[in-house]
Write an enzyme that holds these catalytic residues in place. Structure first.
Site, PDB file in Angstrom:
ATOM      1  N   MET A  27       2.730 -66.660 -22.488  1.00  0.00           N
ATOM      2  CA  MET A  27       4.067 -65.822 -21.944  1.00  0.00           C
ATOM      3  C   MET A  27       3.480 -64.770 -23.063  1.00  0.00           C
ATOM      4  SD  MET A  27       5.892 -64.844 -19.844  1.00  0.00           S
ATOM      5  CE  MET A  27       6.972 -63.035 -19.582  1.00  0.00           C
ATOM      6  N   LYS A  36       0.383 -72.647 -18.856  1.00  0.00           N
ATOM      7  CA  LYS A  36      -0.024 -71.767 -18.908  1.00  0.00           C
ATOM      8  C   LYS A  36      -1.085 -72.076 -19.077  1.00  0.00           C
ATOM      9  CE  LYS A  36       4.615 -68.856 -18.948  1.00  0.00           C
ATOM     10  NZ  LYS A  36       4.520 -67.819 -17.395  1.00  0.00           N
ATOM     11  N   GLY A  48       6.666 -65.516 -31.478  1.00  0.00           N
ATOM     12  CA  GLY A  48       5.386 -66.320 -30.301  1.00  0.00           C
ATOM     13  C   GLY A  48       3.973 -66.030 -29.966  1.00  0.00           C
ATOM     14  N   GLY A  54       2.248 -68.359 -27.186  1.00  0.00           N
ATOM     15  CA  GLY A  54       2.014 -68.835 -26.410  1.00  0.00           C
ATOM     16  C   GLY A  54       1.537 -68.055 -24.872  1.00  0.00           C
TER      17      GLY A  54
END
Length: 272
Positions: A132, A69, A128, A130
């Protein structure tokens, strides 16, 4: 679905661990709407070559999943504000060789927080850091949440993400709890090494009021199963997948299906 032919329009997805979710959803809508289109999932061995193929072969649309991404941003011609604002891409539209990138993950998270009436005064833990996670944290900030902590082992990415949106960072959960817990890691994802693992410990699940897992496959991750068993309100990755895929479909085709058509495609996607 029409028989393969030279006039058929192709859309694809790129993921380290492809699923059939997007493939089934998009192809079912193509069939319902009598479109001469087809959708196929790929696990690229070389991202730059894959994107060059999108451009060179006239592939109309390309969905982008973990872990591409962010890396894909340097390979496109234009960033839509939805992608530029959070430095993360999940959708590429090819118009006569011009590649424009979008992020429909943000739209999905934003809509689900609103439709589930999650109070903005809830404390939040996001695990998280990243691409997303960027969409998730940005959607939380824009929705009005203020008490948000990003949990990420990598201090550089985790702290940068949290501080960019005015939130806190911690390397580990370390017994922490919150009203809303959100998993934005691959933990619990089908095909991965931690498919059977809980992304949050049971005490964090017990303390939470809402449990959100962005992992779409399986639809019932270990986290979602544990949360349901504990009687918690849940938001699933399957719901995220439906909304972001619908917005991708509209970007690719210029057609917005009816609610009934979307429900039929969603049922078909989940019946796999």
């Amino acid at each position: 679905m029409p028989i393969l032919n030279k006039d058929m329009t192709l859309c694809i997805s790129l993921s380290a661990r492809p699923s059939n979710n997007g493939t089934r959803f998009h192809n079912h809508l193509y069939d319902q709407l009598d479109l001469n289109w087809i959708y196929k999932a790929f696990a690229p061995t070389d991202l730059a070559q894959a994107i060059a193929g999108v451009r060179g072969l006239g592939i109309r649309g390309c969905a982008v999943s973990m872990p591409y991404k962010e890396d894909v941003m340097a390979l496109v011609d234009e960033l839509d504000p939805s992608a530029k604002a959070i430095d993360s891409v999940n959708t590429i539209v090819n118009t006569d060789g011009h590649l424009k990138a979008y992020n429909t993950d943000y739209t999905a998270i934003e809509q689900l927080l609103k439709s589930n009436a999650v109070p903005t005064d809830y404390s939040v833990l996001v695990q998280g850091a990243g691409g997303m996670a960027k969409a998730t944290v940005a959607a939380l900030r824009d929705a009005g949440f203020t008490d948000v902590t990003v949990i990420a082992r990598n201090e550089d990415t985790g702290r940068a993400l949290a501080e960019h949106y005015g939130f806190q960072w911690r390397a580990t959960l370390d017994g922490g709890t919150a009203d809303l817990i959100i998993n934005v890691t691959p933990i619990g994802m089908a095909g991965g090494p931690e498919v059977a693992s809980l992304s949050f410990p049971e005490d964090a699940i017990a303390a939470a009021k809402v449990v959100f897992d962005v992992v779409a496959l399986p639809a019932e991750t270990p986290l979602i199963k544990a949360a349901r068993a504990a009687g918690k309100q849940v938001i699933t990755g399957a719901e995220v997948a439906t909304i972001q895929a619908l917005e991708q479909f509209v970007l690719y085709t210029g057609v917005r299906p009816t609610d009934e058509q979307v429900r039929a495609a969603e049922d078909f996607m989940r019946a796999q």
